[in-house]
Design an enzyme around this catalytic site. Sequence first.
Site, short mmCIF file in Angstrom:
data_model
loop_
_atom_site.label_atom_id
_atom_site.label_comp_id
_atom_site.label_asym_id
_atom_site.label_seq_id
_atom_site.Cartn_x
_atom_site.Cartn_y
_atom_site.Cartn_z
N LYS A 128 1.72 -6.23 -4.59
CA LYS A 128 1.88 -7.62 -4.18
C LYS A 128 0.51 -8.23 -3.83
CE LYS A 128 6.09 -6.22 -4.73
NZ LYS A 128 6.93 -5.75 -3.63
N ASP A 134 5.89 -1.76 7.39
CA ASP A 134 5.67 -2.21 6.02
C ASP A 134 4.93 -3.54 6.12
OD1 ASP A 134 5.83 -3.38 3.50
OD2 ASP A 134 7.82 -2.57 3.06
N ARG A 161 -4.88 15.17 -9.04
CA ARG A 161 -3.70 14.95 -8.19
C ARG A 161 -4.12 15.03 -6.72
NH1 ARG A 161 -0.85 19.09 -7.10
NH2 ARG A 161 -0.57 19.84 -9.21
N TYR A 196 13.53 -4.81 2.58
CA TYR A 196 13.36 -4.81 1.12
C TYR A 196 14.48 -3.98 0.48
CZ TYR A 196 11.31 -3.97 -3.46
OH TYR A 196 11.10 -3.88 -4.81
#
Length: 388
Positions: A202, A177, A53, A105
């Site tokens: 993406k 972004d 982690r 978005y």
Amino acid sequence: MVSKKNSYKFGTLAIHGGQKPDPATGAVMPPIYQTSTYAQKEFGAHQAYEYSRTANPTRSALENSLAALEGGAGAACFGSGMAAIDALIKLLEPGDELISTNDLYGGTYRLFNTIFAKYGIVFKFLPIGNLAQLEEAITPKTKMIWVETPTNPMLNVIDVRAVSAIAKKANALLVVDNTFATPYLQQPIQLGADLVMHSATKYLGGHSDVVLGAVVAKTEELAEKIHFIQNASGAICGPMDSFLALRGIKTLHVRMNHHCKNGEAIAHFLQNHPKVGDVYWPGFKTHPNHEIANSQMSGFGGMLSFNLKNGGLDQVKTIISHLNVFTLAESLGGVESLVGHPATMTHASIPKNVREKTGIVDSLIRLSVGIEDQEDLIFDLEQALEKI
Ligand SMILES: *Cc1c(COP(=O)(O)O)cnc(C)c1O
């Protein structure tokens, strides 16, 4: 072989940035370290990795690669783009204000308004292209400015340098972004941003086979804060997904060149089509933000949207059902061409009156232009448009 300084050109960095052959075996690709924990050398002495982690070598290779490509001091990768956004908002305290674009978005809008608003963070949505309005909205509580550029799905372009100057004056962090542009076409940190966020699902991944998110920080200090949140909240991506994203990134520059060429050809085809109304693509000289796009991007990408001169939902359904190469699906940025209907898909969570104000009308169709042969893509659109 490559330091975090952008001393190599992009293609070289995409392939080698932040990566060395595996020290144990010489493997050229960073191995998929499918392990949760690491043997300690002796009592109180771990060997750089202690628990996955906190850090994992495959994830570290991806993080180093992204930091090199964006020109940042460090990066942290997450289980999705939304998890990356979630981590960024955790930099804020109750009472802090975030100012964001209204053309955003849908999932980001939903996370801000339905999850984080409950924790006392105040979100304001503005048409950030209007810089005077942005300056006016800033208060002493404004701690973060959130910009998506080009925007989804309207392909508006926001002047990152200008917004960064305003953010600096207000002592607020600027987050960009950069999912649509990728570092190949636009490097927000060089334009003044403090933090860059990606849905690597993406273009970075590029093959529609992984969901993954990333944050790149300009300074060591911000990178440390994000790593602290990453470790504390735990929304990490796994080693296999990190490997896939890393493999995708190695061809980012090659793919993006092709996406740009196909996007340009299709934008012009649509613009000249009698049944098509507006075409939203920042490469047009007539696009309201064309000059800004030219000044901060090195290409216009493969995303574009258009609406119909006449018609609405029924005509959209007819067109989409007749497409053979373009696949109807959520998401974008993969090698294959996709078609989406923002009003009922990606932006369905935004109230109709809000979305229509930003241009997301019922006849708006969004294309993620892939890297198939241009003639086939244009033929596909042509024959589908004939059906209405
Ligand atoms: C897809 C997307 C996101 C969310 O990323 P996920 O990987 O789907 O969680 C955020 N911003 C933009 C611009 C996107 O396209």
